[in-house]
Scaffold this motif. Structure first.
Motif: not given
Length: 169
Positions: A27-54
């Motif tokens: 359990r923790g707060f996860y980050t990455t040093d790869l912007l593209e990876q974070a953008q993909k995760m934001a799209k995935r999270v917004s697809r699952i839970y709604g809202g916009n990728p951030i």
């Protein structure tokens, strides 16, 4: 160093209690040093839970690894047997040896750095845990997987090192 967290909300403050358990490094707060990876995760999270990728942007001092007050484990960028065991234990809902150095259920590590175990890795882990493949087959399978990076923060002391500097939408 810049770190990114992809989600569907602008995070005003990090709440470790709302982080999910049974993740790669606990359990923790996860980050990455790869912007593209974070953008993909934001799209995935917004697809699952709604809202916009951030993508929330954070800075951390480049010398954070030298902080003697923190317990940090760095698995590097290449999957290894030690990393695989650590991830399998943290993802295992029935694992009970919390004092083991090969898990982070008790937050013994403030920060953990290493590759992400994607869905392909998870399949390999299950095959290994169910004795369908050998340790060598697991390691061989990991060698050919494209890896990414994650920096996880598990204690308030660790989270306090992150300075939010903005968001990308």
């Amino acid at each position: 160093m810049m770190l990114y967290h992809g989600t569907n909300i602008d995070i005003q403050s990090i709440d470790l209690a709302s982080c999910r358990p049974y993740k790669d490094f606990g359990r923790g707060f996860y980050t990455t040093d790869l912007l593209e990876q974070a953008q993909k995760m934001a799209k995935r999270v917004s697809r699952i839970y709604g809202g916009n990728p951030i993508v929330n942007l954070y800075e951390i001092d480049d010398n954070y690894m030298k902080n003697k007050e923190l317990k940090i484990i760095n698995f590097g960028t290449i999957p290894s047997e030690k990393w695989a065991v650590f991830v399998m234990n943290n993802r295992n809902r029935t694992f009970i040896d919390f004092k083991s150095l090969d898990c982070n259920f008790d937050y013994k590590y403030d920060i953990v750095v290493g590759p992400i175990a994607d869905d392909d890795m998870a399949i390999l882990f299950r095959q290994y845990q169910n004795n369908l493949i050998s340790l060598q087959a697991l390691l061989n399978g990991m060698t050919y997987q494209k890896t990414t990076s994650q920096y996880s923060f598990h204690t308030e002391k660790a989270v306090s090192l992150l300075k939010k500097v903005g968001v990308l939408q």
